[in-house]
Scaffold this motif. Structure first.
Motif, PDB file in Angstrom:
ATOM      1  N   MET A  30     -20.292 -48.611  14.373  1.00 33.59           N
ATOM      2  CA  MET A  30     -21.285 -48.087  15.314  1.00 33.59           C
ATOM      3  C   MET A  30     -21.214 -48.862  16.615  1.00 33.59           C
ATOM      4  O   MET A  30     -21.484 -50.047  16.692  1.00 33.59           O
ATOM      5  N   THR A  31     -20.851 -48.216  17.643  1.00 39.46           N
ATOM      6  CA  THR A  31     -20.785 -48.889  18.926  1.00 39.46           C
ATOM      7  C   THR A  31     -21.619 -48.122  19.935  1.00 39.46           C
ATOM      8  O   THR A  31     -21.890 -46.946  19.764  1.00 39.46           O
ATOM      9  N   ALA A  32     -22.035 -48.818  20.931  1.00 38.73           N
ATOM     10  CA  ALA A  32     -22.830 -48.168  21.970  1.00 38.73           C
ATOM     11  C   ALA A  32     -22.170 -48.403  23.310  1.00 38.73           C
ATOM     12  O   ALA A  32     -21.531 -49.425  23.518  1.00 38.73           O
ATOM     13  N   ARG A  33     -22.342 -47.428  24.176  1.00 36.26           N
ATOM     14  CA  ARG A  33     -21.822 -47.621  25.521  1.00 36.26           C
ATOM     15  C   ARG A  33     -22.705 -48.624  26.254  1.00 36.26           C
ATOM     16  O   ARG A  33     -23.919 -48.587  26.116  1.00 36.26           O
ATOM     17  N   PRO A  34     -22.095 -49.510  27.013  1.00 32.93           N
ATOM     18  CA  PRO A  34     -22.922 -50.484  27.713  1.00 32.93           C
ATOM     19  C   PRO A  34     -23.839 -49.809  28.732  1.00 32.93           C
ATOM     20  O   PRO A  34     -23.473 -48.801  29.324  1.00 32.93           O
ATOM     21  N   VAL A  35     -25.017 -50.343  28.868  1.00 35.63           N
ATOM     22  CA  VAL A  35     -25.982 -49.804  29.818  1.00 35.63           C
ATOM     23  C   VAL A  35     -26.160 -50.803  30.947  1.00 35.63           C
ATOM     24  O   VAL A  35     -26.314 -51.997  30.713  1.00 35.63           O
ATOM     25  N   ALA A  86     -14.523 -51.591  27.067  1.00 37.52           N
ATOM     26  CA  ALA A  86     -15.046 -52.398  25.973  1.00 37.52           C
ATOM     27  C   ALA A  86     -16.336 -51.779  25.450  1.00 37.52           C
ATOM     28  O   ALA A  86     -17.274 -51.553  26.196  1.00 37.52           O
ATOM     29  N   ARG A  87     -16.330 -51.456  24.231  1.00 35.50           N
ATOM     30  CA  ARG A  87     -17.553 -50.962  23.617  1.00 35.50           C
ATOM     31  C   ARG A  87     -18.271 -52.163  23.020  1.00 35.50           C
ATOM     32  O   ARG A  87     -17.654 -53.097  22.535  1.00 35.50           O
ATOM     33  N   LEU A  88     -19.562 -52.129  23.085  1.00 34.30           N
ATOM     34  CA  LEU A  88     -20.286 -53.276  22.576  1.00 34.30           C
ATOM     35  C   LEU A  88     -20.597 -53.049  21.111  1.00 34.30           C
ATOM     36  O   LEU A  88     -21.218 -52.058  20.746  1.00 34.30           O
ATOM     37  N   ALA A  89     -20.173 -53.967  20.308  1.00 35.46           N
ATOM     38  CA  ALA A  89     -20.422 -53.817  18.885  1.00 35.46           C
ATOM     39  C   ALA A  89     -21.892 -54.085  18.622  1.00 35.46           C
ATOM     40  O   ALA A  89     -22.463 -55.028  19.141  1.00 35.46           O
ATOM     41  N   VAL A  90     -22.482 -53.233  17.846  1.00 38.48           N
ATOM     42  CA  VAL A  90     -23.897 -53.398  17.573  1.00 38.48           C
ATOM     43  C   VAL A  90     -24.107 -54.288  16.360  1.00 38.48           C
ATOM     44  O   VAL A  90     -25.098 -54.992  16.236  1.00 38.48           O
ATOM     45  N   PRO A 150     -28.192 -51.828  24.014  1.00 36.99           N
ATOM     46  CA  PRO A 150     -26.931 -52.316  23.479  1.00 36.99           C
ATOM     47  C   PRO A 150     -26.926 -53.826  23.663  1.00 36.99           C
ATOM     48  O   PRO A 150     -27.362 -54.345  24.678  1.00 36.99           O
ATOM     49  N   GLU A 167     -15.574 -56.666  20.602  1.00 40.44           N
ATOM     50  CA  GLU A 167     -14.312 -56.404  19.962  1.00 40.44           C
ATOM     51  C   GLU A 167     -13.241 -57.082  20.789  1.00 40.44           C
ATOM     52  O   GLU A 167     -13.257 -56.997  22.004  1.00 40.44           O
TER      53      GLU A 167
END
Lengths: 339, 730
Positions: A1-6, B199-203, B303, B309
């Motif tokens: 599960m990843t989120a796009r940075p805001v 870069a996607r931020l890992a939750v 986020p 990653e």
């Protein structure tokens, strides 16, 4: 599960009015919604998205689909009443996006389609349920279908959503702050709709060069490498978040002196705004601002800062008066409160 | 700009777009269907990265197809909801081609814009709730001919390049300088600049990883190493805009050097967080767990910059640059215990500054324009095989992005010493490696590049366009009206088929279909085979063009001017206020001297109407016939747009000059009467306001001939006039 940075709220350059309006709504959710109308490419959507990432989390009853507040049993949904107080969990404040093209069944809720296909009747809450206790954001609110807008305003005013489908009757709490944004060039918002927003801010492109350069710099840095950017702003975000939390705690204790009430009334009279809603919102917004600033009482300075966003959209329009609403408000403020 | 130069620019824009379709948003291509456009499109298809989707969006596409929806057949068959992807979600990673973009509905444009902004399709339809990530570029094919026919401004704002090929003929078309291979190489170079962008931020919370950043670690941010004009103080470029080279490749200044010359935050403000202070504050566990986002992706949650990653984050000097501006943000949100806002540090010859400055000078408001230009400049450099941005790159990027957006003319250069103006007409864009005069401030370089490409008549055009965007948009919004009875069908909504509402049978059945199992189950012994309930009824919605356009035809001739042009102006202003209330459009025709002139084409902008009225001079003979002709022609035009025209004449009726310019009252009057009869034949509602001091018999006669409502106005009473127009329009 990843989120796009805001993009972080704290890193947004300029747009002070819009940011202030959002923070006021975050401190006092009963303010009646925020309307941000203005130029293209001024970061209206960015600000709302950023707000979502900024808001301090809230307590909710575990498993409740409307995230009822464990501390206010009066406002619970039917299920919570039935089950009694469950375990409380911490959840983020919902900031729900109402996309253009959403169908009514998804907005108000309908039967769960998957279960219906197997012959079961189960209510599937819609966006209004999800937005309960949080924010409902409509980008391009002026392009939203009229019947949806009417429906939203009704629910926002009553704080309750009623759905009748397939012999099922559901009633659930739906208290949310409505945030609308749009660009007047793509179509005006109906006047009766504009009045129903508590605060309205006009968003303009920053006109000074250094601000614009800073906007570009930050945006570019964020787009190219969001992680260190977010890391850097983390502390500022935390600080702002704490400010909202302390503001909320302080809000009930902020006093409003008779003098402030009188000034608010005189301001509204000078501008000829209809009804009492303007005065009430003016006091309410000023109080939220005082709480946010850490002050104990509402002063003229608070009134002054919120007057445009509270009263600007409530003026009777005189088509031949070329003065912008904000100028008229500023003029009245100077008359009543002194320059 | 010559046609071949235009074509060269179009090719350049194409190449840049092909390098980064997503980041640059798109291209609007204004050209009629024909070989030139076809050729350009063929080149585009070749230039785009192979294997990426290319989707054509038909005009007024339904939401179901655009955004996606329930695949009913598959759903019923499978017994569980099956979603159908929309065009926008299908186009992920590729390009969406918008046919006839100038006629796209504002609603469709709005949906498209929000998907462009968000990078996701948020589907909330037909009982489905999905979030489908999608990033694409847009090619808007604009076939508009007149000034008013343009794609919606909101969409244009989100497309980096606006190319106009209307004046380019097949003869001007030549082959591009780039090949697929050069583009491929450029793409790779370009992506280095945005290496960390995706870069996607890992939750998920990973206890071991740290997001601390320490100065001097990780890949080094280097600055235009050894290139560019020697006099440029390279290291002082804004650190946030330097190009990150992969580790080990750099031969540029060390981080210490960069740090040493860049303004340190602590020297500017005592409270701004310094890099070192940040290094010490990794996000605390507890604060993160408290607000871990729900997995529901339609709700926007925080986020968390906790774990990343890949490699530890490179130290970017962004941190320093931004820290300095923090104080101003604190005060902006009302934090009083922070010190005064410190000046935002400015580095000379910073590309961002140059582009902002140029955009500012050209009167471009949108902040997207300089952002696009910055990306475009990087792409120009990449196309040339470099990773650093030179002044020439900025010039090219500025020209391509800013030219079509300029709303005012840049002031003429103050210094005359410029021997040869930078690349004007036939600049071979991609290969131009020459660095422009080093002493010149960068913003001027960009500005010059744009100015050199400005067509000669731009100024005139701009004056003409002044405020048009706004006026047009307001007018358009007022023109259409949703209706459930007539107009163009634009979809369905729930409702009952009564009061003339029309039932959409297919939609109704589709709505009823998924619920049949449920209904049969609750129906008892003999369930109907297919049960449709009231909730299922779907009615057709139409969009109807309505609204009135009042055409004011004002006599500005000598006879009238002497008497009461001022009063007529006052009256029109009052009428305008009325029109505003009814959201009508207004147009203004003035006649004097040899003919009639449309001062203001139909517009919803009252301010403009007022302005052009105020500037109306008086004097000369009265060409009444010409005025009636002009009004009739304009009314006919208005009618064809679907609006209802109302013509209001404000004249004393003293016609004294014919259509051909020959004097003589009898002939002029005869012609006016004939013109009046022609107007009558069109059946357009007409109002004749006699502004002569005493009612003029000829005016009366003419009004009758036109079948107009005749209002003598012996003494100015604007309110009466206003009432008269209202009655005529009713």
């Amino acid at each position: 599960m990843t989120a796009r940075p805001v993009f972080p709220f704290a890193a947004i350059v300029g747009q002070d009015d819009m940011k202030l309006a959002m923070l006021i709504a975050a401190v006092d959710q009963g303010i009646g919604g925020v309307l941000a109308f203005g130029d293209r490419g001024t970061g209206k959507s960015t600000t709302v998205r950023a707000l979502a990432a900024l808001l301090p989390p809230m307590k909710a009853i575990a498993g409740c689909r409307y995230h009822c507040d464990p501390t206010t049993p009066d406002a619970w949904c039917a299920e919570c009443h039935e089950k009694g107080k469950g375990k409380a969990v911490t959840v983020p404040v919902p900031v729900v996006d109402l996309p253009l093209g959403a169908t009514e069944d998804r907005v108000v809720g309908a039967l769960d389609l998957e279960r219906a296909l197997t012959g079961q009747k189960v209510f599937e809450p819609g966006l209004l349920a999800r937005a309960n206790r949080g924010f409902l954001y409509i980008d391009e609110v002026n392009l939203l279908e009229d019947h949806l807008v009417d429906l939203l305003l009704d629910v926002a005013a009553s704080g309750e959503n009623v759905v009748e489908r397939e012999g099922l009757s559901i009633r659930h709490p739906a208290k949310f702050v409505l945030i609308g944004s749009g660009n007047p060039e793509e179509g005006d918002l109906r006047p009766q709709l504009i009045d129903r927003f508590g605060l309205s801010v006009e968003v303009r492109t920053p006109t000074d060069l250094p601000t614009r350069i800073e906007v570009i710099r930050r945006r570019d840095a964020f787009e190219r490498d969001p992680v260190p950017f977010l890391d850097h702003w983390h502390k500022a975000q935390d600080k702002l978040r704490r400010k909202i939390v302390t503001g909320r705690g302080r809000l009930p204790n902020v006093s409003v002196a008779d003098e402030a009430l009188e000034h608010a009334a005189r301001l509204c009279m000078a501008l000829g705004t209809d009804g009492l809603r303007g005065e009430l919102t003016l006091i309410r917004a000023a109080r939220a601002l005082a709480a946010l600033d850490g002050d104990d009482a509402v002063t003229d300075a608070h009134l002054r800062r919120v007057s445009c966003m509270v009263l600007g959209h409530r003026l009777r329009r005189n088509p031949l008066d070329e003065a912008v609403a904000s100028t008229r408000v500023t003029r009245a403020v100077e008359e009543v409160l002194g320059a | 700009m010559s046609a071949s130069a235009t074509w060269a620019d179009a090719l350049q824009a194409l190449a840049l777009f092909a390098i980064d379709p997503v980041g640059l948003g798109g291209i609007s291509l204004r050209a009629g269907a024909g070989p030139v456009r076809d050729h350009w499109m063929t080149l585009l298809k070749e230039a785009l990265e192979a294997g990426k989707p290319l989707r054509r969006l038909p005009l007024n596409v339904a939401d179901e197809r655009l955004l996606g929806g329930l695949d009913l057949a598959a759903t019923l068959e499978a017994g569980k909801p099956i979603a159908q992807k929309g065009l926008l979600a299908e186009a992920d990673g590729g390009v969406v081609i918008l046919a006839m973009a100038e006629r796209i509905e504002p609603g469709v444009a709005g949906r498209l814009c929000s998907v462009l902004d968000e990078g996701v399709v948020t589907l909330q339809r037909d009982g489905l709730s999905r979030t489908l990530p999608t990033r694409f570029g847009v090619v808007a094919l604009d076939e508009g001919v007149t000034e008013d026919e343009r794609p919606p401004a909101a969409l244009l704002d989100r497309l980096a390049f606006h190319v106009d090929l209307t004046d380019v003929s097949v003869r001007d078309v030549d082959d591009p300088a780039w090949t697929e291979r050069t583009l491929e190489a450029a793409r790779a170079l370009y992506r280095q600049a945005y290496a960390n962008a995706s870069a996607r931020l890992a939750v998920t919370i990973d206890a071991g990883s740290s997001s601390t950043i320490k100065a001097g670690e990780g890949p080094v941010s280097t600055v235009m190493a050894g290139e560019g004009p020697p006099s440029t103080p390279l290291v002082e470029l804004a650190p946030s805009l330097t190009v990150s080279l992969p580790q080990g490749v750099d031969g540029g200044p060390s981080p210490a050097m960069t740090k040493g010359t860049a303004p340190t935050p602590s020297s500017i403000t005592g409270t701004a967080p310094t890099p070192s202070s940040i290094a010490g504050t990794a996000p605390t566990r507890s604060s993160i767990e408290g607000m871990a986002p729900l997995p529901d992706s339609t709700e926007r949650t925080a986020p968390l910059p906790t774990a990343m990653e890949g490699a530890p984050p490179p130290h970017s000097a962004v941190v320093e640059a931004d820290a300095t501006a923090w104080a101003s943000v604190c005060t902006a949100v009302g934090n009083d215990d922070d010190p005064d806002p410190c000046p935002i540090p400015t580095a000379p010859n910073d590309p961002a500054e140059a582009l902002c400055g140029a955009a500012f000078a050209l009167g471009i408001d949108s902040i997207r324009a300089p952002l696009f230009a910055l990306r475009a400049a990087r792409a120009v450099a990449a196309l040339d095989g470099r990773t650093d941005i030179t002044d020439a790159d900025l010039g090219t990027a500025g020209r391509l992005v800013f030219l079509s957006r300029a709303t005012c003319f840049p002031p003429p250069p103050q210094d005359e010493q410029e021997p040869e103006p930078p690349p004007p007409e036939d600049q071979p864009p991609p290969d131009d490696e020459e660095v422009v005069i080093p002493d010149q401030p960068l913003a001027d370089v960009v500005l010059d590049a744009v100015a050199a490409a400005l067509p000669a008549d731009l100024l005139a055009k701009l004056m003409e366009q002044d405020g048009r965007g706004q006026a047009r948009a307001t007018g358009r919004a007022g023109q259409t009206k949703l209706s459930t009875k007539r107009g163009r069908p634009i979809g369905t909504r729930q409702g009952e088929p009564k009061n003339g509402n029309r039932l959409h049978l297919l939609e109704t059945l589709k709505c009823a279909a998924p619920w049949q199992v449920l209904r049969r189950r609750s129906a008892g012994d003999r369930p109907p085979r297919f049960e449709v309930r009231r909730d299922d009824f779907r009615i057709i919605r139409f969009r109807q063009r309505i609204g009135t356009t009042t055409i004011f035809t004002v006599d500005a001739s000598g006879s009238s001017a002497m008497q009461r042009l001022g009063e007529a102006k006052g009256a029109v202003e009052l009428l305008l206020a009325d029109c505003y209330v009814r959201r009508d459009q207004v147009a203004l025709i003035a006649f004097r001297g040899m003919g009639a002139q449309i001062l203001l084409p139909p517009t919803g902008s009252l301010t403009r109407a007022k302005r052009s009225l105020a500037g109306l001079p008086g004097g000369g003979p009265t060409p009444l016939a010409a005025a009636i002709d002009a009004a009739a022609a304009l009314a006919d035009q208005v009618k064809r747009t679907g609006r209802t025209p109302v013509v209001a004449f404000l004249t004393d009726g003293r016609a004294n000059i014919g259509r051909d310019g020959s004097g003589g009252r009898p002939k002029a009057e005869a012609e006016a009467l004939a013109a009046g009869r022609a107007l009558r034949a069109t059946g357009i509602a007409t109002l004749f306001i006699d502004t002569s001091p005493r009612p003029n018999p000829f005016a009366r006669k003419l009004a009758d001939e036109m079948h107009a409502q005749y209002v003598p106005l012996p003494y100015a009473d604007p309110t009466a006039l206003s009432r008269a127009v209202r009655a005529a329009a009713a």
